[in-house]
Design a protein around this motif. Structure first.
Motif, PDB file in Angstrom:
ATOM      1  N   ALA A  48       0.839  -1.204   0.000  1.00  0.00           N
ATOM      2  CA  ALA A  48       0.000   0.000   0.000  1.00  0.00           C
ATOM      3  C   ALA A  48       0.871   1.250   0.000  1.00  0.00           C
ATOM      4  O   ALA A  48       0.618   2.196  -0.760  1.00  0.00           O
ATOM      5  N   ALA A  49       1.922   1.268   0.830  1.00  0.00           N
ATOM      6  CA  ALA A  49       2.815   2.428   0.896  1.00  0.00           C
ATOM      7  C   ALA A  49       3.521   2.647  -0.440  1.00  0.00           C
ATOM      8  O   ALA A  49       3.637   3.786  -0.920  1.00  0.00           O
ATOM      9  N   SER A  50       3.973   1.563  -1.071  1.00  0.00           N
ATOM     10  CA  SER A  50       4.689   1.706  -2.346  1.00  0.00           C
ATOM     11  C   SER A  50       3.771   2.165  -3.476  1.00  0.00           C
ATOM     12  O   SER A  50       4.228   2.794  -4.422  1.00  0.00           O
ATOM     13  N   LEU A  51       2.478   1.863  -3.372  1.00  0.00           N
ATOM     14  CA  LEU A  51       1.525   2.269  -4.407  1.00  0.00           C
ATOM     15  C   LEU A  51       0.870   3.620  -4.115  1.00  0.00           C
ATOM     16  O   LEU A  51       0.083   4.116  -4.921  1.00  0.00           O
ATOM     17  N   GLY A  52       1.155   4.188  -2.950  1.00  0.00           N
ATOM     18  CA  GLY A  52       0.560   5.462  -2.580  1.00  0.00           C
ATOM     19  C   GLY A  52      -0.866   5.347  -2.087  1.00  0.00           C
ATOM     20  O   GLY A  52      -1.618   6.318  -2.109  1.00  0.00           O
ATOM     21  N   LEU A  53      -1.265   4.132  -1.646  1.00  0.00           N
ATOM     22  CA  LEU A  53      -2.613   3.933  -1.112  1.00  0.00           C
ATOM     23  C   LEU A  53      -2.642   4.326   0.359  1.00  0.00           C
ATOM     24  O   LEU A  53      -1.657   4.123   1.082  1.00  0.00           O
ATOM     25  N   PRO A  54      -3.754   4.860   0.854  1.00  0.00           N
ATOM     26  CA  PRO A  54      -3.806   5.319   2.243  1.00  0.00           C
ATOM     27  C   PRO A  54      -3.768   4.178   3.269  1.00  0.00           C
ATOM     28  O   PRO A  54      -3.379   4.397   4.408  1.00  0.00           O
ATOM     29  N   ARG A  55      -4.153   2.977   2.875  1.00  0.00           N
ATOM     30  CA  ARG A  55      -4.149   1.850   3.822  1.00  0.00           C
ATOM     31  C   ARG A  55      -4.104   0.532   3.042  1.00  0.00           C
ATOM     32  O   ARG A  55      -4.430   0.495   1.860  1.00  0.00           O
ATOM     33  N   PRO A  56      -3.715  -0.557   3.725  1.00  0.00           N
ATOM     34  CA  PRO A  56      -3.718  -1.855   3.048  1.00  0.00           C
ATOM     35  C   PRO A  56      -5.145  -2.324   2.788  1.00  0.00           C
ATOM     36  O   PRO A  56      -6.086  -1.866   3.424  1.00  0.00           O
ATOM     37  N   GLY A  57      -5.281  -3.233   1.851  1.00  0.00           N
ATOM     38  CA  GLY A  57      -6.583  -3.782   1.510  1.00  0.00           C
ATOM     39  C   GLY A  57      -6.749  -3.832   0.010  1.00  0.00           C
ATOM     40  O   GLY A  57      -6.155  -3.043  -0.727  1.00  0.00           O
ATOM     41  N   GLY A  58      -7.530  -4.783  -0.441  1.00  0.00           N
ATOM     42  CA  GLY A  58      -7.748  -4.952  -1.866  1.00  0.00           C
ATOM     43  C   GLY A  58      -6.847  -6.022  -2.444  1.00  0.00           C
ATOM     44  O   GLY A  58      -6.057  -6.660  -1.743  1.00  0.00           O
ATOM     45  N   VAL A  59      -6.982  -6.221  -3.741  1.00  0.00           N
ATOM     46  CA  VAL A  59      -6.219  -7.238  -4.458  1.00  0.00           C
ATOM     47  C   VAL A  59      -5.377  -6.541  -5.528  1.00  0.00           C
ATOM     48  O   VAL A  59      -5.920  -5.910  -6.448  1.00  0.00           O
ATOM     49  N   LEU A  60      -4.063  -6.650  -5.386  1.00  0.00           N
ATOM     50  CA  LEU A  60      -3.150  -6.115  -6.390  1.00  0.00           C
ATOM     51  C   LEU A  60      -3.151  -7.072  -7.579  1.00  0.00           C
ATOM     52  O   LEU A  60      -2.832  -8.261  -7.431  1.00  0.00           O
ATOM     53  N   ILE A  61      -3.526  -6.597  -8.739  1.00  0.00           N
ATOM     54  CA  ILE A  61      -3.604  -7.442  -9.931  1.00  0.00           C
ATOM     55  C   ILE A  61      -2.191  -7.668 -10.461  1.00  0.00           C
ATOM     56  O   ILE A  61      -1.504  -6.724 -10.851  1.00  0.00           O
ATOM     57  N   LYS A  62      -1.780  -8.938 -10.451  1.00  0.00           N
ATOM     58  CA  LYS A  62      -0.447  -9.310 -10.929  1.00  0.00           C
ATOM     59  C   LYS A  62      -0.438  -9.629 -12.410  1.00  0.00           C
ATOM     60  O   LYS A  62       0.537  -9.375 -13.100  1.00  0.00           O
ATOM     61  N   GLU A  63      -1.521 -10.241 -12.889  1.00  0.00           N
ATOM     62  CA  GLU A  63      -1.600 -10.614 -14.299  1.00  0.00           C
ATOM     63  C   GLU A  63      -3.047 -10.521 -14.746  1.00  0.00           C
ATOM     64  O   GLU A  63      -3.943 -11.004 -14.065  1.00  0.00           O
ATOM     65  N   VAL A  64      -3.255  -9.876 -15.875  1.00  0.00           N
ATOM     66  CA  VAL A  64      -4.585  -9.795 -16.488  1.00  0.00           C
ATOM     67  C   VAL A  64      -4.549 -10.661 -17.734  1.00  0.00           C
ATOM     68  O   VAL A  64      -3.689 -10.463 -18.604  1.00  0.00           O
ATOM     69  N   TYR A  65      -5.452 -11.632 -17.812  1.00  0.00           N
ATOM     70  CA  TYR A  65      -5.448 -12.549 -18.940  1.00  0.00           C
ATOM     71  C   TYR A  65      -6.061 -11.875 -20.166  1.00  0.00           C
ATOM     72  O   TYR A  65      -7.183 -11.356 -20.095  1.00  0.00           O
ATOM     73  N   PRO A  66      -5.339 -11.877 -21.300  1.00  0.00           N
ATOM     74  CA  PRO A  66      -5.840 -11.218 -22.517  1.00  0.00           C
ATOM     75  C   PRO A  66      -7.223 -11.734 -22.897  1.00  0.00           C
ATOM     76  O   PRO A  66      -7.471 -12.933 -22.888  1.00  0.00           O
ATOM     77  N   GLY A  67      -8.116 -10.809 -23.178  1.00  0.00           N
ATOM     78  CA  GLY A  67      -9.469 -11.170 -23.584  1.00  0.00           C
ATOM     79  C   GLY A  67     -10.385 -11.531 -22.434  1.00  0.00           C
ATOM     80  O   GLY A  67     -11.565 -11.799 -22.640  1.00  0.00           O
ATOM     81  N   GLY A  68      -9.870 -11.553 -21.199  1.00  0.00           N
ATOM     82  CA  GLY A  68     -10.677 -11.897 -20.029  1.00  0.00           C
ATOM     83  C   GLY A  68     -11.524 -10.729 -19.570  1.00  0.00           C
ATOM     84  O   GLY A  68     -11.408  -9.598 -20.084  1.00  0.00           O
ATOM     85  N   PRO A  69     -12.388 -10.966 -18.585  1.00  0.00           N
ATOM     86  CA  PRO A  69     -13.303  -9.919 -18.120  1.00  0.00           C
ATOM     87  C   PRO A  69     -12.614  -8.633 -17.651  1.00  0.00           C
ATOM     88  O   PRO A  69     -13.042  -7.541 -18.029  1.00  0.00           O
ATOM     89  N   LEU A  70     -11.567  -8.734 -16.848  1.00  0.00           N
ATOM     90  CA  LEU A  70     -10.906  -7.508 -16.381  1.00  0.00           C
ATOM     91  C   LEU A  70     -10.207  -6.797 -17.525  1.00  0.00           C
ATOM     92  O   LEU A  70     -10.217  -5.558 -17.588  1.00  0.00           O
ATOM     93  N   ALA A  71      -9.600  -7.551 -18.445  1.00  0.00           N
ATOM     94  CA  ALA A  71      -8.941  -6.921 -19.596  1.00  0.00           C
ATOM     95  C   ALA A  71      -9.962  -6.143 -20.423  1.00  0.00           C
ATOM     96  O   ALA A  71      -9.700  -5.005 -20.832  1.00  0.00           O
ATOM     97  N   ARG A  72     -11.134  -6.735 -20.658  1.00  0.00           N
ATOM     98  CA  ARG A  72     -12.169  -6.051 -21.446  1.00  0.00           C
ATOM     99  C   ARG A  72     -12.677  -4.801 -20.731  1.00  0.00           C
ATOM    100  O   ARG A  72     -13.127  -3.858 -21.371  1.00  0.00           O
ATOM    101  N   ALA A  73     -12.601  -4.803 -19.385  1.00  0.00           N
ATOM    102  CA  ALA A  73     -13.065  -3.642 -18.614  1.00  0.00           C
ATOM    103  C   ALA A  73     -11.984  -2.570 -18.478  1.00  0.00           C
ATOM    104  O   ALA A  73     -12.231  -1.516 -17.889  1.00  0.00           O
ATOM    105  N   GLY A  74     -10.791  -2.849 -18.991  1.00  0.00           N
ATOM    106  CA  GLY A  74      -9.713  -1.862 -18.948  1.00  0.00           C
ATOM    107  C   GLY A  74      -8.879  -1.879 -17.689  1.00  0.00           C
ATOM    108  O   GLY A  74      -8.092  -0.968 -17.453  1.00  0.00           O
ATOM    109  N   VAL A  75      -9.016  -2.919 -16.857  1.00  0.00           N
ATOM    110  CA  VAL A  75      -8.193  -3.021 -15.647  1.00  0.00           C
ATOM    111  C   VAL A  75      -6.830  -3.571 -16.038  1.00  0.00           C
ATOM    112  O   VAL A  75      -6.727  -4.513 -16.835  1.00  0.00           O
ATOM    113  N   LYS A  76      -5.775  -2.981 -15.485  1.00  0.00           N
ATOM    114  CA  LYS A  76      -4.418  -3.340 -15.881  1.00  0.00           C
ATOM    115  C   LYS A  76      -3.619  -3.917 -14.708  1.00  0.00           C
ATOM    116  O   LYS A  76      -3.948  -3.701 -13.548  1.00  0.00           O
ATOM    117  N   THR A  77      -2.561  -4.630 -15.059  1.00  0.00           N
ATOM    118  CA  THR A  77      -1.616  -5.137 -14.068  1.00  0.00           C
ATOM    119  C   THR A  77      -1.110  -3.961 -13.236  1.00  0.00           C
ATOM    120  O   THR A  77      -0.820  -2.890 -13.775  1.00  0.00           O
TER     121      THR A  77
END
Length: 198
Positions: A121-150
């Motif tokens: 969280a500190a390295s990403l500039g987030l105010p607190r820990p929590g959430g899921v850091l996306i490590k890999e987005v599969y091409p053509g998958g739901p998150l990729a189609r929604a524009g979410v990136k690694t």
């Protein structure tokens, strides 16, 4: 308060009572979709597949596993939540109606990730820990189609916070493939809401 129903050790139908000790237990290693209700209601071998019901008579979950060093109850039992059970049953019923083999398809988010710790969280500039850091987005998958990136952080699904990949998978799997969910995604100090077609 909850009641666990089953046939422990083949002694006959038995009902035990306890409390819900915790929700969203994800480190059980009993299935691919780990998101269990923890209860201290006595669950022993033979109770798996039995109902965990509330005192109002609603299904809370299906008894699935116990933590034990001896094979008997020590007050730590786990149940699959009813809303995930519902999705599996609907999938099986749909296969029976169409004559297809019993093949349950759960909704998929199309990514891998890890929990956001204090250091991350500190390295990403987030105010607190929590959430899921996306490590890999599969091409053509739901998150990729929604524009979410690694490197982005999924913080919630339909308003429910997610803190690890298991909880993200669970919040996804309780929907049908093709459903749209709303996710809050953070990138550094900015965030945005995205609609993801599962």
């Amino acid at each position: 308060l909850v009641l666990a129903i089953g046939d422990p050790f083949n002694v006959g139908q038995t009902v035990t009572m306890g409390i819900v000790s915790a929700l969203a237990r994800t480190q059980i290693s009993a299935s691919d979709y780990q998101f269990f209700i923890q209860t201290d209601a006595a669950i022993n071998p033979g109770n798996s597949g039995g109902a965990l019901v509330t005192t109002a008579g609603t299904l809370a979950g299906i008894n699935t596993a116990i933590y034990s060093r001896t094979g008997g109850n020590i007050g730590i039992g786990f149940a699959i939540p009813a809303n995930l059970v519902r999705r599996v049953v609907e999938g099986l019923e749909g296969g029976l109606k169409t004559g297809a083999t019993s093949n349950v398809q759960l909704a998929w988010v199309g990514a891998s990730g890890q929990p956001v710790t204090s250091d991350i969280a500190a390295s990403l500039g987030l105010p607190r820990p929590g959430g899921v850091l996306i490590k890999e987005v599969y091409p053509g998958g739901p998150l990729a189609r929604a524009g979410v990136k690694t490197g982005e952080v999924v913080q919630s699904v339909d308003g429910a916070a997610v803190d690890d990949m298991q909880s993200l998978n669970y919040r996804t799997a309780t929907h049908r493939p093709g459903d749209n969910v709303h996710m809050h995604v953070a990138s550094g100090k900015s965030g945005r809401d995205v609609t993801v077609a599962l």
